[in-house]
Design a protein around this motif. Structure first.
Motif, mmCIF file in Angstrom:
data_model
loop_
_atom_site.group_PDB
_atom_site.id
_atom_site.type_symbol
_atom_site.label_atom_id
_atom_site.label_comp_id
_atom_site.label_asym_id
_atom_site.label_seq_id
_atom_site.Cartn_x
_atom_site.Cartn_y
_atom_site.Cartn_z
ATOM 1 N N ASP A 67 16.522 -38.987 2.653
ATOM 2 C CA ASP A 67 17.915 -38.960 3.096
ATOM 3 C C ASP A 67 18.498 -37.554 3.013
ATOM 4 O OD1 ASP A 67 17.601 -41.683 3.328
ATOM 5 O OD2 ASP A 67 19.404 -42.196 2.194
ATOM 6 N N GLU A 69 16.906 -34.747 3.250
ATOM 7 C CA GLU A 69 16.338 -33.933 4.324
ATOM 8 C C GLU A 69 16.978 -34.251 5.665
ATOM 9 O OE1 GLU A 69 12.185 -34.800 3.734
ATOM 10 O OE2 GLU A 69 11.910 -33.054 2.414
ATOM 11 N N LYS A 70 17.326 -35.534 5.888
ATOM 12 C CA LYS A 70 18.018 -35.896 7.134
ATOM 13 C C LYS A 70 19.407 -35.287 7.196
ATOM 14 C CE LYS A 70 17.429 -40.385 6.840
ATOM 15 N NZ LYS A 70 17.476 -41.841 7.184
#
Length: 262
Positions: A67, A69-70
């Motif tokens: 999450d 990294e998103k």
């Protein structure tokens, strides 16, 4: 003041995080606001309508690497990262005489968000900030500052206390390591502020009348954050106490920045 800047705010669906996102947008920043709560997209839409700035709401959990990294990838797609507000946090009572299994579960619950989440989100964001400079703000607590009243570091919240004291190490080390890239790192350390977390401690989520009349407002802490950006200092814990003006105070000598010693 912040037109053209891009900011990430964690835990932005309510309370302090919502106030930070709203104030950043009001100052002209593009804001990526994320939270584990479904309502974050509605909150972001409302802030965008109120301020005229672009505000993107994402449902994401700061304690999960994928999450994080998103979120960072989405912010980079907006043009980069100039401001990171590590606001997401959790709290619960953790008496020292709970069972072994409960203590370990509580450790994961609190530290994954309050500490590991800060580590992951910052580590992922810094590569995007190095060429731009900017500000990283860790949201801490007045517990790490010199006490001005009774009640700090409650004995039945050892893990929450430890998570916030641990942020001192991040703030200090990162400020020193990132100064060459013109990235400033500070922590805001406030006392009782009228947020859902505080209200959740009381029946029907209503603050006692004597408390409601004196607690700080999220908007005051958001203003303190903007003042901090204008000031340009780095490596400090900035306190805010009930009953005192919410202000930066004078800059401290390097060896007193994190301890808060006068």
């Amino acid at each position: 003041m912040l037109k053209g800047k891009i900011a990430i705010v964690s835990g932005a669906a309510q309370g302090l995080g919502e106030a930070f996102a709203r104030r950043l947008a009001h100052e002209g920043a593009t804001v990526l606001a994320f939270d584990v709560q479904d309502k974050i997209k509605d909150v972001a839409t409302k802030i965008a309508a109120e301020t005229g700035s672009k505000v993107v709401g994402m449902k994401a959990d700061v304690s999960k690497r994928a999450d994080v990294e998103k979120v960072v990838a989405a912010a980079a797609d907006l043009g980069g990262i100039d401001i990171l507000v590590n606001n997401a946090g959790t709290w619960k009572k953790t008496p020292v005489d709970t069972s072994w299994d409960q203590a370990v579960a509580d450790w994961d619950f609190i530290m994954d968000t309050n500490f590991k989440g800060v580590l992951m989100l910052t580590r992922a964001s810094v590569p995007h900030m190095k060429a731009r400079g900017g500000d990283i703000v860790n949201i801490s607590t007045y517990y790490v500052m010199p006490a001005r009243s009774d009640g700090t570091n409650q004995p039945d919240t050892d893990l929450y206390n430890a998570s916030k004291w641990a942020l001192n190490g991040f703030t200090d080390s990162w400020a020193k390591a990132l100064e060459e890239f013109n990235i400033r790192v500070n922590a805001l350390c406030m006392g009782a502020t009228d947020t859902p977390m505080l209200r959740g401690l009381f029946p029907d989520k209503q603050l006692p009348a004597d408390m409601a009349s004196v607690v700080m407002k999220p908007e005051q802490i958001a203003q303190q954050m903007i003042d901090l950006f204008k000031d340009g200092r780095t490596g400090e814990n900035i306190g805010a106490w009930v009953g005192y003006p919410v202000e930066l105070g004078p800059r401290k000598a390097a060896h007193k920045r994190i301890s808060g010693v006068a």
